[in-house]
Design a protein around this motif. Sequence first.
Motif, PDB file in Angstrom:
ATOM      1  N   UNK A   1       9.179 -10.588  12.812  1.00  0.00           N
ATOM      2  CA  UNK A   1       9.061  -9.265  12.186  1.00  0.00           C
ATOM      3  C   UNK A   1       7.621  -8.772  12.343  1.00  0.00           C
ATOM      4  N   UNK A   2       7.454  -7.662  13.039  1.00  0.00           N
ATOM      5  CA  UNK A   2       6.136  -7.087  13.306  1.00  0.00           C
ATOM      6  C   UNK A   2       5.736  -6.198  12.130  1.00  0.00           C
ATOM      7  N   UNK A   3       4.601  -6.528  11.500  1.00  0.00           N
ATOM      8  CA  UNK A   3       4.199  -5.834  10.276  1.00  0.00           C
ATOM      9  C   UNK A   3       2.842  -5.156  10.421  1.00  0.00           C
ATOM     10  N   UNK A   4       2.636  -4.120   9.608  1.00  0.00           N
ATOM     11  CA  UNK A   4       1.347  -3.446   9.503  1.00  0.00           C
ATOM     12  C   UNK A   4       1.074  -3.145   8.031  1.00  0.00           C
ATOM     13  N   UNK A   5      -0.211  -2.997   7.719  1.00  0.00           N
ATOM     14  CA  UNK A   5      -0.621  -2.724   6.345  1.00  0.00           C
ATOM     15  C   UNK A   5      -1.243  -1.335   6.265  1.00  0.00           C
ATOM     16  N   UNK A   6      -0.699  -0.507   5.386  1.00  0.00           N
ATOM     17  CA  UNK A   6      -1.231   0.830   5.154  1.00  0.00           C
ATOM     18  C   UNK A   6      -1.995   0.831   3.839  1.00  0.00           C
ATOM     19  N   UNK A   7      -3.248   1.281   3.876  1.00  0.00           N
ATOM     20  CA  UNK A   7      -4.032   1.443   2.666  1.00  0.00           C
ATOM     21  C   UNK A   7      -4.246   2.928   2.412  1.00  0.00           C
ATOM     22  N   UNK A   8      -3.860   3.368   1.224  1.00  0.00           N
ATOM     23  CA  UNK A   8      -3.997   4.783   0.879  1.00  0.00           C
ATOM     24  C   UNK A   8      -4.783   4.920  -0.421  1.00  0.00           C
ATOM     25  N   UNK A   9      -5.902   5.631  -0.347  1.00  0.00           N
ATOM     26  CA  UNK A   9      -6.696   5.943  -1.533  1.00  0.00           C
ATOM     27  C   UNK A   9      -6.204   7.292  -2.062  1.00  0.00           C
ATOM     28  N   UNK A  10      -5.634   7.279  -3.250  1.00  0.00           N
ATOM     29  CA  UNK A  10      -4.935   8.448  -3.771  1.00  0.00           C
ATOM     30  C   UNK A  10      -5.624   8.945  -5.038  1.00  0.00           C
ATOM     31  N   UNK A  11      -5.925  10.254  -5.116  1.00  0.00           N
ATOM     32  CA  UNK A  11      -6.483  10.804  -6.357  1.00  0.00           C
ATOM     33  C   UNK A  11      -5.553  10.514  -7.538  1.00  0.00           C
ATOM     34  N   UNK A  12      -6.136  10.164  -8.673  1.00  0.00           N
ATOM     35  CA  UNK A  12      -5.356   9.703  -9.813  1.00  0.00           C
ATOM     36  C   UNK A  12      -4.312  10.719 -10.279  1.00  0.00           C
ATOM     37  N   UNK A  13      -4.660  12.011 -10.231  1.00  0.00           N
ATOM     38  CA  UNK A  13      -3.737  13.026 -10.739  1.00  0.00           C
ATOM     39  C   UNK A  13      -2.508  13.210  -9.846  1.00  0.00           C
ATOM     40  N   UNK A  14      -2.590  12.714  -8.609  1.00  0.00           N
ATOM     41  CA  UNK A  14      -1.451  12.822  -7.694  1.00  0.00           C
ATOM     42  C   UNK A  14      -0.748  11.482  -7.492  1.00  0.00           C
TER      43      UNK A  14
ATOM     44  N   UNK B   1      -6.532   7.421   4.232  1.00  0.00           N
ATOM     45  CA  UNK B   1      -5.465   6.525   4.677  1.00  0.00           C
ATOM     46  C   UNK B   1      -5.980   5.695   5.848  1.00  0.00           C
ATOM     47  N   UNK B   2      -5.705   4.397   5.800  1.00  0.00           N
ATOM     48  CA  UNK B   2      -6.102   3.489   6.886  1.00  0.00           C
ATOM     49  C   UNK B   2      -4.929   2.601   7.259  1.00  0.00           C
ATOM     50  N   UNK B   3      -4.919   2.168   8.520  1.00  0.00           N
ATOM     51  CA  UNK B   3      -3.842   1.318   9.031  1.00  0.00           C
ATOM     52  C   UNK B   3      -4.436   0.053   9.628  1.00  0.00           C
ATOM     53  N   UNK B   4      -3.848  -1.101   9.288  1.00  0.00           N
ATOM     54  CA  UNK B   4      -4.342  -2.392   9.776  1.00  0.00           C
ATOM     55  C   UNK B   4      -3.186  -3.203  10.361  1.00  0.00           C
ATOM     56  N   UNK B   5      -3.446  -3.953  11.431  1.00  0.00           N
ATOM     57  CA  UNK B   5      -2.418  -4.880  11.932  1.00  0.00           C
ATOM     58  C   UNK B   5      -2.321  -6.100  11.023  1.00  0.00           C
ATOM     59  N   UNK B   6      -1.159  -6.667  10.918  1.00  0.00           N
ATOM     60  CA  UNK B   6      -0.945  -7.880  10.127  1.00  0.00           C
ATOM     61  C   UNK B   6      -0.653  -9.019  11.092  1.00  0.00           C
TER      62      UNK B   6
END
Length: 338
Positions: free
Chosen positions: A1-14, A70-75
């Motif tokens: 299973x090929x996986x990736x990691x998405x990191x999202x910094x989201x403003x608190x109100x949203x 938003x950032x994308x990383x290989x796993x």
Amino acid sequence: MDLQLIEAYIPKKHFEKVSETLSEFPIVSNWVSRESEERKLVRVLVETKNTEEILNYLENASSVVDGFEVMLFPVRSYLTRFTDEEKEQIHREEQEDKTKIQRASRHELLGAIEKSSRITLNFTLLVILSAIVVTIGFIKNSEAVIIGAMVIAPMLGPINSMAFASILGDFKLLRQSTITLLYGIGIVLAIAISLSFVLPVPIENNEFASRTHVNLSDIILAIASGTAGALSIISRLSDALVGVMVAVALLPPTVVVGMTVGSGFWQEAFGSGLLLLGNISSVILAAIIVFSLSGIRPVKWKDVDRAKTSRKLSILFVSLTVIFLILAILFSSHIDLI
């Protein structure tokens, strides 16, 4: 299973709305942490085939909300315990994926494509060196030297960038890629013409003579090279070996054009020029078709219609060019037989 990691910094109100929407996507796992008073960090582990759908949503959200990142990383590795039902589901999905064209997300591809479409010092030096080496290879009639020159020729990047830009209707990227390709071809022509004044033109050598005319096998080779190059891009594989295939179609004919022009062999220059034009058109057409079949599309509604029009016009124009060249090849072959 090929996986990736998405990191999202989201403003608190949203955060609540975004988190709720993200839970509707097919994800493997997710984590939430508080980064500051204003933002939260969401880490989403997802199968690579589902990455683009999530990134499209986050791209739309980040374009209208300040503070989004938003950032994308290989796993490389993921260890966990799957139930028997989960293992069976994974197996079924893997079997289904074997019948589809596998590719990276549009966002990953666009970053790589934009980078390879620029004129850089590295690009310039590699073009200069490859042009010198392939010219010497022709003079020595050495296939090994010519192939060695193709290993360092950076022709794959701007060609695929032109095709990718045509699919998305990104005319800025298309213009930049076209300029880069013409810049590279111009350097090769200038070097080949210059060397033809001081070195003997090997007009009788097999390797050289084979590039002074064009036939259907050359067009087929160029189409196969373009297809392989596009597949290597969308799969995010190493393009070193595939770049050699594309260089086979582009670099040697360009050198031959330069040397024959510099020496005044106009008939041979016309044949090699026709070969070069046919190869460029065929490689671009193959790449456009592969990118289209892989489902690469813009996500913003205002870009969709432009991309559809650009894709259709690109396929039509390049196809007509290839057909015209094939007809010219068949006609010239018929004249030779008579």
